[in-house]
Design an enzyme around this catalytic site. Structure first.
Site, PDB file in Angstrom:
ATOM      1  N   LYS A  80      -7.559  -1.125  -9.788  1.00  0.00           N
ATOM      2  CA  LYS A  80      -8.193  -1.861  -8.680  1.00  0.00           C
ATOM      3  C   LYS A  80      -9.441  -1.135  -8.191  1.00  0.00           C
ATOM      4  CE  LYS A  80      -7.187  -3.384  -3.919  1.00  0.00           C
ATOM      5  NZ  LYS A  80      -7.868  -2.447  -3.043  1.00  0.00           N
ATOM      6  N   TYR A  83      -2.064   5.511  -4.595  1.00  0.00           N
ATOM      7  CA  TYR A  83      -3.111   6.518  -4.447  1.00  0.00           C
ATOM      8  C   TYR A  83      -2.584   7.782  -5.095  1.00  0.00           C
ATOM      9  CZ  TYR A  83      -6.062   3.969  -1.144  1.00  0.00           C
ATOM     10  OH  TYR A  83      -6.914   3.070  -0.564  1.00  0.00           O
ATOM     11  N   HIS A 128     -13.085  -2.760  -2.345  1.00  0.00           N
ATOM     12  CA  HIS A 128     -12.246  -2.253  -1.260  1.00  0.00           C
ATOM     13  C   HIS A 128     -12.612  -2.934   0.079  1.00  0.00           C
ATOM     14  CE1 HIS A 128      -9.390   1.271  -0.865  1.00  0.00           C
ATOM     15  NE2 HIS A 128      -9.491   0.908   0.400  1.00  0.00           N
ATOM     16  N   SER A 132       0.831  -1.213   0.000  1.00  0.00           N
ATOM     17  CA  SER A 132       0.000   0.000   0.000  1.00  0.00           C
ATOM     18  C   SER A 132       0.861   1.257   0.000  1.00  0.00           C
ATOM     19  CB  SER A 132      -0.882   0.003   1.258  1.00  0.00           C
ATOM     20  OG  SER A 132      -1.455   1.270   1.468  1.00  0.00           O
ATOM     21  N   THR A 190      -5.573   2.351  -7.378  1.00  0.00           N
ATOM     22  CA  THR A 190      -6.873   2.168  -6.721  1.00  0.00           C
ATOM     23  C   THR A 190      -7.836   3.254  -7.177  1.00  0.00           C
ATOM     24  OG1 THR A 190      -5.792   1.146  -4.836  1.00  0.00           O
ATOM     25  CG2 THR A 190      -8.007   2.009  -4.459  1.00  0.00           C
TER      26      THR A 190
HETATM   27  C1  LIG Z   1      -7.383  -2.386   6.967  1.00  0.00           C
HETATM   28  C2  LIG Z   1      -7.468  -2.274   5.476  1.00  0.00           C
HETATM   29  C3  LIG Z   1      -6.687  -1.331   4.822  1.00  0.00           C
HETATM   30  C4  LIG Z   1      -6.741  -1.226   3.438  1.00  0.00           C
HETATM   31  N1  LIG Z   1      -5.902  -0.369   2.811  1.00  0.00           N
HETATM   32  C5  LIG Z   1      -5.898  -0.321   1.461  1.00  0.00           C
HETATM   33  C6  LIG Z   1      -4.977   0.498   0.780  1.00  0.00           C
HETATM   34  O1  LIG Z   1      -4.133   1.157   1.380  1.00  0.00           O
HETATM   35  N2  LIG Z   1      -5.064   0.542  -0.563  1.00  0.00           N
HETATM   36  C7  LIG Z   1      -5.991  -0.191  -1.271  1.00  0.00           C
HETATM   37  O2  LIG Z   1      -6.037  -0.107  -2.511  1.00  0.00           O
HETATM   38  N3  LIG Z   1      -6.849  -1.001  -0.647  1.00  0.00           N
HETATM   39  C8  LIG Z   1      -6.820  -1.089   0.697  1.00  0.00           C
HETATM   40  N4  LIG Z   1      -7.667  -1.933   1.323  1.00  0.00           N
HETATM   41  C9  LIG Z   1      -8.564  -2.816   0.543  1.00  0.00           C
HETATM   42  C10 LIG Z   1      -7.873  -4.151   0.239  1.00  0.00           C
HETATM   43  O3  LIG Z   1      -6.838  -3.968  -0.686  1.00  0.00           O
HETATM   44  C11 LIG Z   1      -8.821  -5.182  -0.344  1.00  0.00           C
HETATM   45  O4  LIG Z   1      -9.488  -4.638  -1.443  1.00  0.00           O
HETATM   46  C12 LIG Z   1      -9.833  -5.747   0.649  1.00  0.00           C
HETATM   47  O5  LIG Z   1      -9.286  -5.831   1.933  1.00  0.00           O
HETATM   48  C13 LIG Z   1     -10.280  -7.121   0.189  1.00  0.00           C
HETATM   49  O6  LIG Z   1     -11.265  -7.620   1.022  1.00  0.00           O
HETATM   50  P1  LIG Z   1     -10.980  -8.679   2.203  1.00  0.00           P
HETATM   51  O7  LIG Z   1     -10.388  -7.898   3.332  1.00  0.00           O
HETATM   52  O8  LIG Z   1     -12.357  -9.190   2.499  1.00  0.00           O
HETATM   53  O9  LIG Z   1     -10.059  -9.742   1.683  1.00  0.00           O
HETATM   54  C14 LIG Z   1      -7.624  -2.051   2.699  1.00  0.00           C
HETATM   55  C15 LIG Z   1      -8.398  -3.007   3.374  1.00  0.00           C
HETATM   56  C16 LIG Z   1      -8.321  -3.122   4.737  1.00  0.00           C
HETATM   57  C17 LIG Z   1      -9.156  -4.163   5.425  1.00  0.00           C
HETATM   58  C1  LIG Z   2      -9.838   7.389   0.332  1.00  0.00           C
HETATM   59  C2  LIG Z   2      -9.639   6.098   1.049  1.00  0.00           C
HETATM   60  C3  LIG Z   2      -8.222   5.916   1.485  1.00  0.00           C
HETATM   61  C4  LIG Z   2      -8.125   5.011   2.653  1.00  0.00           C
HETATM   62  C5  LIG Z   2      -6.724   4.744   3.000  1.00  0.00           C
HETATM   63  C6  LIG Z   2      -6.426   3.368   3.458  1.00  0.00           C
HETATM   64  C7  LIG Z   2      -7.386   2.403   2.908  1.00  0.00           C
HETATM   65  O1  LIG Z   2      -7.385   2.116   1.740  1.00  0.00           O
HETATM   66  C8  LIG Z   2      -8.375   1.824   3.776  1.00  0.00           C
HETATM   67  O2  LIG Z   2      -8.367   2.110   4.989  1.00  0.00           O
HETATM   68  O3  LIG Z   2      -9.252   1.089   3.269  1.00  0.00           O
END
Ligand SMILES: Cc1cc2nc3c(=O)[nH]c(=O)nc-3n(C[C@H](O)[C@H](O)[C@H](O)COP(=O)(O)O)c2cc1C
Ligand SMILES: CCCCCCC(=O)C(=O)O
Length: 373
Positions: free
Chosen positions: A240, A139, A264, A115, A165
């Site tokens: 994504k 991002y 997400h 990330s 993303t």
């Molecule tokens: C705590 C957390 C932080 C995340 N941070 C990001 C991120 O920084 N960038 C991003 O593209 N997606 C982020 N995501 C989304 C994940 O990449 C992913 O799409 C999602 O967790 C998939 O679902 P799952 O947790 O059910 O496997 C985040 C998800 C979680 C749970």
């Molecule tokens: C605009 C959304 C950014 C969130 C940053 C981290 C993330 O992807 C998440 O917490 O989910």
């Protein structure tokens, strides 16, 4: 679970066991940040529930003695069709953080996506997990120079693809974080930035992360920014957060070579379709021109099988890796991945698939197939 068993990994047979452990041990505001979805959390729940509405139709008496999960994605070889999705602030789960997570992925031949909002710099992750194939999640900052610097650094450090993303131009409404006035613990910082961009901002109105995002990220990003990204990098671009066919086609038009079907993890638009619900229309529209990947709600090898049979080239996990990390750092993530691999191979054996190419679309049907009355 008895207290003396709480850390006995021998009892940890499924991803759920790791999740249960994380729920008992993580500090409340960290747990809430990791587990929560947006608003009423319908999409969060639906991601997993939708998998339970699909049935696998097995084929008998096919030779499955040499079950092989190897795959090639964007010209890169992987031992398994499962990867780790990007998630922010992994050191909140365990000091091993992003390096531990990346090393675990590499140890089982999986790809790791880092990330932008990691608690370890992208260079440190590259040095700490040299044997893992790593992609960098991007991002887009309002300050395009900042974005460009990140891209160049990812290239120099050996990341093999950019994962842009596109479902987070506006911050999802995460009520638990607002109630907790969620803040990254003070001993941690965003590893990729040196100055005030490495810290959260004023949280007097709720989540400090929201305040940070509102100030730094560009709500105005558009498809032309994908084209712009292509002009500043030679790395392949994966988009994504696509959930409908038209956007998948637009992404291809603008130069994407991979589409990640994702909502997400239910953290952005509440009541958006679950990822597995959205997958078929995108696979159909893309029609083999680029790879389609999926994340969201994958907790069992049968979920991986369903997504692959319905046309995903690779399937990713977000929270399960965090639960593994919370349990025992790098080792815990490795165990989580091994559980999923074992479950996938078991499913392949019982369905009659010796290799990924043996999986067919009609091996997976909606449960209504059996409940027509
Ligand atoms: C705590 C957390 C932080 C995340 N941070 C990001 C991120 O920084 N960038 C991003 O593209 N997606 C982020 N995501 C989304 C994940 O990449 C992913 O799409 C999602 O967790 C998939 O679902 P799952 O947790 O059910 O496997 C985040 C998800 C979680 C749970
Ligand atoms: C605009 C959304 C950014 C969130 C940053 C981290 C993330 O992807 C998440 O917490 O989910």
């Amino acid at each position: 679970m008895a207290a003396e068993n709480a850390n006995n990994s021998n009892c940890f047979c499924s991803v759920q066991d790791f999740e249960n452990y994380a729920y008992k041990t993580l500090p409340r505001s960290v747990l809430d940040y990791y587990r929560s979805g947006a608003c009423s959390q319908q999409t969060l729940r639906n991601n997993q529930e939708s998998f339970t509405k699909l049935r696998i139709r097995p084929r008998c008496l096919r030779d499955v003695t040499l079950r092989d999960t190897k795959t090639k994605v964007l010209g890169m070889d992987f031992d398994i069709p499962i990867g780790v999705s990007p998630s922010a602030m992994q050191k909140m789960a365990h000091p091993d953080g992003e390096i531990g997570n990346a090393r675990a992925a590499g140890s089982v031949g999986a790809v790791y996506i880092l990330s932008t909002l990691s608690t370890t710099s992208l260079e440190e992750v590259a040095r700490g997990a040299p044997n893992t194939v790593k992609w960098f999640q991007l991002y887009i900052y309002k300050d395009r120079k900042e974005t460009e610097k990140l891209v160049k650094r990812a290239e120099s450090a050996g990341y093999k693809a950019l994962v842009l993303t596109v479902d987070a131009n506006v911050f999802g409404l995460r009520y638990a974080d607002a109630r907790n006035a969620f803040q990254m613990p003070s001993h941690l910082k965003f590893g990729n930035f040196g100055d005030l961009k490495s810290k959260f901002l004023d949280r007097s109105n709720g989540s400090g992360l929201k305040a940070y995002i509102d100030l730094m990220f560009d709500e105005g990003i558009q498809w032309k920014d994908v084209k712009w990204l292509k002009t500043i990098t030679k790395l392949p671009i994966i988009v994504k957060g696509v959930l409908i066919a038209e956007d998948a086609l637009t992404a291809i038009e603008h130069g994407a070579v991979g589409i990640m079907v994702s909502n997400h993890g239910g953290r952005q638009l509440d009541t958006a379709p679950s990822s597995i619900e959205a997958l078929p229309e995108i696979v159909k529209a893309v029609d083999g021109r680029v790879d389609v990947y999926l994340d969201g709600g994958v907790r069992y090898g049968t979920d991986v099988f369903k997504a692959l049979a319905l046309g995903a080239k690779m399937v990713f996990i977000g929270r399960p890796a965090l639960w593994g990390l919370a349990h025992s750092g790098e080792e815990g993530v490795k165990k989580v991945l091994q559980i999923l691999i074992n479950e996938l191979k078991n499913t392949m054996g019982l369905v009659g698939c010796n290799k990924l190419a043996d999986m067919e679309k009609d091996m997976v049907v909606h449960k209504s197939f059996y409940h027509k009355l």
